[in-house]
Structure formats: C-alpha cells, structure tokens
Design an enzyme around this catalytic site. Structure first.
Site, PDB file in Angstrom:
ATOM      1  N   CYS A 150     -20.367   6.825 -23.507  1.00  0.00           N
ATOM      2  CA  CYS A 150     -21.499   7.727 -23.263  1.00  0.00           C
ATOM      3  C   CYS A 150     -21.763   7.796 -21.763  1.00  0.00           C
ATOM      4  O   CYS A 150     -22.817   7.375 -21.268  1.00  0.00           O
ATOM      5  CB  CYS A 150     -22.726   7.246 -24.027  1.00  0.00           C
ATOM      6  SG  CYS A 150     -22.563   7.419 -25.808  1.00  0.00           S
ATOM      7  N   GLU A 187       3.786  -7.343   0.923  1.00  0.00           N
ATOM      8  CA  GLU A 187       2.941  -7.639  -0.242  1.00  0.00           C
ATOM      9  C   GLU A 187       2.767  -6.414  -1.141  1.00  0.00           C
ATOM     10  O   GLU A 187       1.660  -5.899  -1.293  1.00  0.00           O
ATOM     11  CB  GLU A 187       1.562  -8.123   0.207  1.00  0.00           C
ATOM     12  CG  GLU A 187       1.548  -9.402   1.007  1.00  0.00           C
ATOM     13  CD  GLU A 187       0.152  -9.703   1.547  1.00  0.00           C
ATOM     14  OE1 GLU A 187      -0.823  -9.064   1.104  1.00  0.00           O
ATOM     15  OE2 GLU A 187       0.053 -10.565   2.433  1.00  0.00           O
ATOM     16  N   PRO A 188       3.830  -5.925  -1.766  1.00  0.00           N
ATOM     17  CA  PRO A 188       3.646  -4.786  -2.675  1.00  0.00           C
ATOM     18  C   PRO A 188       2.901  -5.201  -3.932  1.00  0.00           C
ATOM     19  O   PRO A 188       3.094  -6.300  -4.453  1.00  0.00           O
ATOM     20  CB  PRO A 188       5.092  -4.379  -3.002  1.00  0.00           C
ATOM     21  CG  PRO A 188       5.875  -5.646  -2.842  1.00  0.00           C
ATOM     22  CD  PRO A 188       5.213  -6.398  -1.718  1.00  0.00           C
ATOM     23  N   GLY A 189       2.045  -4.332  -4.408  1.00  0.00           N
ATOM     24  CA  GLY A 189       1.353  -4.559  -5.672  1.00  0.00           C
ATOM     25  C   GLY A 189       1.595  -3.373  -6.578  1.00  0.00           C
ATOM     26  O   GLY A 189       2.452  -3.396  -7.454  1.00  0.00           O
ATOM     27  N   GLY A 211       0.782  -1.228   0.000  1.00  0.00           N
ATOM     28  CA  GLY A 211       0.000   0.000   0.000  1.00  0.00           C
ATOM     29  C   GLY A 211       0.810   1.272   0.000  1.00  0.00           C
ATOM     30  O   GLY A 211       0.243   2.363  -0.014  1.00  0.00           O
ATOM     31  N   TYR A 258      -3.516  -1.600 -11.796  1.00  0.00           N
ATOM     32  CA  TYR A 258      -4.970  -1.403 -11.826  1.00  0.00           C
ATOM     33  C   TYR A 258      -5.409  -0.636 -13.070  1.00  0.00           C
ATOM     34  O   TYR A 258      -6.405   0.064 -13.056  1.00  0.00           O
ATOM     35  CB  TYR A 258      -5.446  -0.710 -10.543  1.00  0.00           C
ATOM     36  CG  TYR A 258      -5.041  -1.451  -9.313  1.00  0.00           C
ATOM     37  CD1 TYR A 258      -5.665  -2.641  -8.969  1.00  0.00           C
ATOM     38  CD2 TYR A 258      -3.988  -1.003  -8.520  1.00  0.00           C
ATOM     39  CE1 TYR A 258      -5.269  -3.358  -7.851  1.00  0.00           C
ATOM     40  CE2 TYR A 258      -3.583  -1.717  -7.397  1.00  0.00           C
ATOM     41  CZ  TYR A 258      -4.226  -2.899  -7.081  1.00  0.00           C
ATOM     42  OH  TYR A 258      -3.827  -3.614  -5.979  1.00  0.00           O
ATOM     43  N   ARG A 307      -9.462   3.882 -13.048  1.00  0.00           N
ATOM     44  CA  ARG A 307      -9.082   4.497 -11.777  1.00  0.00           C
ATOM     45  C   ARG A 307      -9.518   5.955 -11.627  1.00  0.00           C
ATOM     46  O   ARG A 307      -9.992   6.344 -10.548  1.00  0.00           O
ATOM     47  CB  ARG A 307      -7.566   4.394 -11.570  1.00  0.00           C
ATOM     48  CG  ARG A 307      -7.063   2.963 -11.456  1.00  0.00           C
ATOM     49  CD  ARG A 307      -5.567   2.909 -11.186  1.00  0.00           C
ATOM     50  NE  ARG A 307      -5.259   3.248  -9.804  1.00  0.00           N
ATOM     51  CZ  ARG A 307      -4.598   4.328  -9.431  1.00  0.00           C
ATOM     52  NH1 ARG A 307      -4.175   5.199 -10.351  1.00  0.00           N
ATOM     53  NH2 ARG A 307      -4.359   4.557  -8.147  1.00  0.00           N
TER      54      ARG A 307
END
Length: 382
Positions: free
Chosen positions: A309, A242-244, A214, A338, A280
């Site tokens: 649209c 746990e890096p993402g 995070g 993401y 995002r």
C-alpha cells in the site's frame, strides 16, 4: 537475462514466487571478465551487493577476497574462510564490534575519517579512503565520491592521515577510492584516478592502491583497468579492486507472478513481488529489464505494480507486454545485486527464496521465510 524461459518456469513451479534465481555460469563469466581486464590485481567482492553464503563460498573457492561494511558481513566472510589479506573492513561509522572482529581476523581497515586513526585496534593494517569530490554519472544516492558525500577524507587531508597512522604504529598500506555504483561514464574513473596520482607528490610510493568498483555492467573494463594500473604504477603500488554489482547483477533474475490487472489513468499489471523484494526502482529509480514469460502479441504499455500500500511500489513503468492474465510469469533481469540483499520484512512479508542454476540442475540456496521467521526475535509478553 541469461537463463532460458523453460529453466525460469521450472524454477518458479518448483520453488514458488517471488523468487530470486542465479545463473552460476554468468557468475563465473563476470569474474573471468574482471580478471581478464585487471590481470594481477587483487579482487575483493563487495559483500553488500549479495551476501548469500553459497555465492560467497563460490567466490572464496575462486580466490576472491571480501570487502565488508558491517559486523554481519564480516561474520559471513569468516564463515566461508576469509581472513587476513582476503578481508577488508570498510564503512564511515564502524562499531567497536567491527573493529574487534576485523582485528581478530587480521583484516585491513579502510580509514574513512581523520578521527578514525585513534579508534583503530593496535598495529592495524589500513588504507586511507580519498574523496575526490567529483560529480559522477549515476543517481545521487549511488554517488560516493562527491564533495557532498559522507565518505572519505579530502585529498588535502591524506598526508595528515597517513602520517598519523604511522605515528600511531599502524601499517599505512596505501590509498582507497570508490566513487559510486552503476557509473555510466568511464571518464569519471579517469578523473578519480587523476586526483589520486596527483597525491604522489605528497605521499611518495605506497604498497597498495585500491580503486574500488562501481563500473556499470556494460563498462569498458579493459580501458578502466589500463588507467587503474597506470595510477597504481605511479605509486609503485599493487592494484586492488572491489567489484560488487558487476559480479552478480546480470546473474540474477527476480521471478514474479501476475496477480491481476487494473486500468485507471494507466495500465497496471499487479504482481506478487514489489518493493519488499526489489527496492532499487523505488529507492533510486533503477530500471530493470522486464521479460514476459508468456506468449502473445505485444500491444500495450504497462506499469508493473507490487502489492504494498505505497504509491511508489512500482517495479517498472511503461513496459510493453502481451496482455497479462493471472498466473503469468514476469522476469526482472539484472537483479542479482542489491535485490535479495535489500529485501525487507515490511508489512510482515517473508523474504523470498533464492535458487542457483549450475547448468544442469536447480539448487535452493535460501529457503522462503515464514511469518514465524519474521517475528521470531520479538519478545511477546504472553
């Protein structure tokens, strides 16, 4: 943006747009920064950030494990060779399929609620996810350690869950905490680690302390790592991280072409990418750096608007750009996390291609979908 304008233009010409491109050197550099900061800590990549098999294969070859939150992600991790202590299974509502796959592969389960103890396969390895009930410096949709969040058990419930795991014959390895994504204030991690260390009085020593990930892409990793190691030392535990987003965000860029312009209450530059390619900005107000890949004097501010649209289909607001013309290229940076993983087929839009630059050549690592790919699973009655 880590790739040159020339390299980006070449990729767009070769593979078309919208297009996700990744820089292998930045992927390697991000992992090196994590390992330099956290030293002997075991690194697990949060697959949801970007599950492309080529990227997973590179990480597996570098000795990285995987944190998975779905049966599909578990299957991807298995496909690139992950099992046993290189695999974590997380999530607040795991399915029977996910329990079975995790057990078959010898994964460690992250227990997210008290009732989950009774759902685990026999003799499972488990960590207990703690919700430290903190208000953290990120968007509400990215905060996972708030009291109102659906994740984890309360600190008061931790001894009960650890005891229940051991009584049921499971290997209660330790604790897990993950307070959110894109967190700007390092003090949020200090507060979370303090909540964990306070539990030592009730838990004693443990084998593992998993402090999640995070961290924002500009985070002070050495400072966060020092505090994380201190927290793990309290429990005489091995530190896991746990890096993402941190590992892949800066390595990725979304390339999109200008379709046209429009002047109403604001100046709009219309592009061939939008919310179906990069959700995002619409989902939680994420701001991605926007770079014009054409020359000219910067004069006006533009909103970058996609083709859907939907009024919310905006990739950026108020960006200063040279006057755009159809065919010009825009690069949206920090899109490796993401971006492609959240892309969708809304409006029957095929998901974009993905390409990797290895420092010498481009390689296509995901072909562009076709409309036929989009409806291939539908059972038409004719």
């Amino acid at each position: 943006m880590t790739l040159s304008r020339s390299e980006l233009r070449t990729a767009a010409e070769r593979f078309g747009t919208p297009l996700y491109v990744y820089d292998a050197a930045e992927l390697d550099a991000a992992l090196a920064r994590v390992r330099s900061a956290f030293g002997p800590a075991r690194v697990f990549y949060a697959v949801k950030a970007n599950p492309n098999l080529t990227l997973l294969g590179r990480m597996r070859a570098a000795g990285v494990g995987f944190e998975c939150v779905s049966a599909g992600e578990i299957a991807r991790a298995e496909h690139v060779g992950a099992s046993g202590d290189t695999l974590l299974v997380n999530g607040p509502a795991k399915s029977a399929q996910e329990y079975a796959a995790g057990a078959r592969l010898g994964a460690t389960f992250i227990v997210d609620r008290v009732e989950e103890v009774g759902l685990l396969p026999p003799r499972s390895k488990a960590l207990v996810r703690v919700n430290p009930a903190l208000d953290v410096s990120t968007h509400d949709h990215l905060a996972t350690g708030a009291a109102s969040s659906k994740f984890g058990v309360t600190p008061e419930q931790v001894p009960q869950v650890l005891g229940a795991l051991r009584e049921a014959g499971h290997d209660a390895r330790g604790l897990h905490v993950h307070i959110g994504s894109a967190i700007r204030n390092a003090g949020d991690f200090s507060a979370a680690f303090a909540r964990l260390t306070a539990l030592h009085l009730h838990t004693g020593d443990l084998d593992v302390l998993d402090v999640g990930g995070g961290w924002g892409v500009d985070a002070d990793l050495p400072g966060i790592a020092r505090e994380a190691h201190a927290a793990a030392a309290t429990f005489s535990a091995q530190l896991w991280v746990e890096p993402g987003r941190y590992l892949v965000a800066r390595a990725g860029t979304l390339l999109t072409r200008v379709v046209g312009t429009k002047h109403t209450g604001r100046n709009f530059v219309l592009t061939d990418a939008g919310m179906t390619e990069l959700l995002r900005p619409m989902l939680y107000g994420a701001q991605h750096p926007v770079t014009a890949l054409w020359d000219g004097e910067v004069q006006d501010r533009w909103d970058v608007a996609g083709p859907a649209c939907e009024s919310g289909d905006l990739l950026a607001r108020g960006v200063r750009l040279p006057a755009p013309t159809p065919g010009d290229l825009l690069a949206l940076g920090e899109a490796g996390a993401y971006g492609a993983s959240m892309s969708s087929n809304y409006l029957t839009r095929p998901r974009p291609a993905e390409a990797l630059w290895d420092g010498a050549a481009w390689a296509l690592i995901r072909r562009r979908e076709t409309p036929q790919d989009v409806w291939a699973a539908e059972l038409a009655p004719f």
